[in-house]
Write an enzyme that holds these catalytic residues in place. Structure first.
Site, PDB file in Angstrom:
ATOM      1  CB  SER A 146      -0.864   0.018   1.265  1.00 55.05           C
ATOM      2  OG  SER A 146      -1.531   1.251   1.409  1.00 55.05           O
ATOM      3  CE1 TYR A 160      -4.324  -1.996   5.210  1.00 60.44           C
ATOM      4  CE2 TYR A 160      -3.479   0.188   4.679  1.00 60.44           C
ATOM      5  CZ  TYR A 160      -3.986  -1.026   4.269  1.00 60.44           C
ATOM      6  OH  TYR A 160      -4.156  -1.285   2.929  1.00 60.44           O
TER       7      TYR A 160
END
Ligand SMILES: NC(=O)c1ccc[n+]([C@@H]2O[C@H](COP(=O)([O-])OP(=O)(O)OC[C@H]3O[C@@H](n4cnc5c(N)ncnc54)[C@H](OP(=O)(O)O)[C@@H]3O)[C@@H](O)[C@H]2O)c1
Length: 251
Positions: A146, A160
């Site tokens: 990501s 995350y």
């Protein structure tokens, strides 16, 4: 000297998190190019529908119910791929979760789940396919990280973000360790339309992230095409890192 793009028809590709979003789109794109796809996720009904769609379009696919956070499931997944199609050429480690909240909310169960799926799931995937790829003398592992693996996404996404930094570290280590025969690609997307943005139990975080996505997101096939691009390269070409943001996204 030149080398040409490979025809990927007949390649066997496992895609985790294939019941939704980027994984579903990636599976469809790989199957449309002739790859035999092995679809993994927990929601078997969704996988069965995708198998039916791929077969109706002339492609080949099977579904294997899998929790990537369980090592036994990942082993069963790899074994099912070999049983059905004889080999594993590609693993797309895509399954992931993104429950967002500030650290001070102490949503420790969500931290655990994020680590279990986003880090351990990737490692269990590698453990399941690496010996088989080494024995074959070839293979390709594509890890979906990501933008949050490039920058620390805080105050809502610290855990995350940590998991996605870990995915990038694992990918780079794997690339260096796995020598001349196995390709490793890390894809780092920005905001992409999927179910991921609905995964936060914290109401403030959920509203904020959904508004951010509505203002920025691009379709899931933006990432699927990038995965196909990496897979299609000749065997001696390893596309290591792909970063894809919506033009509108600053972060
Ligand atoms: N969308 C974005 O903006 C974005 C940006 C950067 C990176 N990513 C990454 O892209 C990947 C795919 O996410 P997405 O955006 O497509 O989200 P999504 O639509 O929520 O899809 C997530 C997928 O992961 C699967 N999954 C979750 N937990 C699992 C588990 N324990 N075992 C097996 N499968 C599991 C889900 O299937 P089941 O629930 O059926 O198991 C689903 O298929 C993730 O790694 C995510 O972090 C997404």
């Amino acid at each position: 000297m030149s080398n040409t793009q490979l025809d990927i028809s007949g390649k066997v590709a496992i895609v985790t998190g294939a019941s939704s979003g980027l994984g579903e789109s990636t599976a469809l794109h790989l199957a449309a190019r002739g790859a035999k796809v092995v679809l993994a996720a927990r929601r078997l009904d969704r996988l069965h529908k995708l198998v039916a769609d791929i077969r109706a379009a002339g492609g080949e696919a099977i579904a294997v119910q899998t929790d990537v956070a369980r090592r036994d499931d990942m082993e069963r997944l790899a074994a099912a791929a070999v049983e059905a199609y004889g080999r594993i050429d590609v693993l797309v480690n895509n399954a992931g979760v993104m429950p967002l909240s500030p650290l001070a909310r102490l949503k420790v169960d969500e931290w655990d789940r994020t680590i279990d799926v986003n880090i351990k799931g990737v490692l269990y995937g590698i453990a399941a396919v690496l010996p088989r790829m080494q024995a074959q003398g070839s293979g390709h592992i594509v890890n979906i990280a990501s933008i949050a693996g490039l920058k620390v996404f805080t105050p809502l996404g610290t855990v995350y973000s940590a998991t996605k930094h870990a995915v990038r570290a694992i990918s780079e280590g794997l690339r260096i360790e796995s020598g001349r025969s196995i390709r490793v690609t890390t894809v780092s997307p920005g905001a992409v339309d999927s179910e991921l943005k609905f995964g936060s139990s914290d109401p403030d975080a959920s509203a904020g992230v959904q508004a951010f996505y509505e203002a920025n997101q691009i379709p899931a096939d933006s990432v699927a095409r990038a995965v196909v691009y990496a897979v299609e390269q000749p065997a001696d070409v390893d596309v290591n890192e792909i970063v894809i943001r919506p033009v509108a996204q600053e972060f």
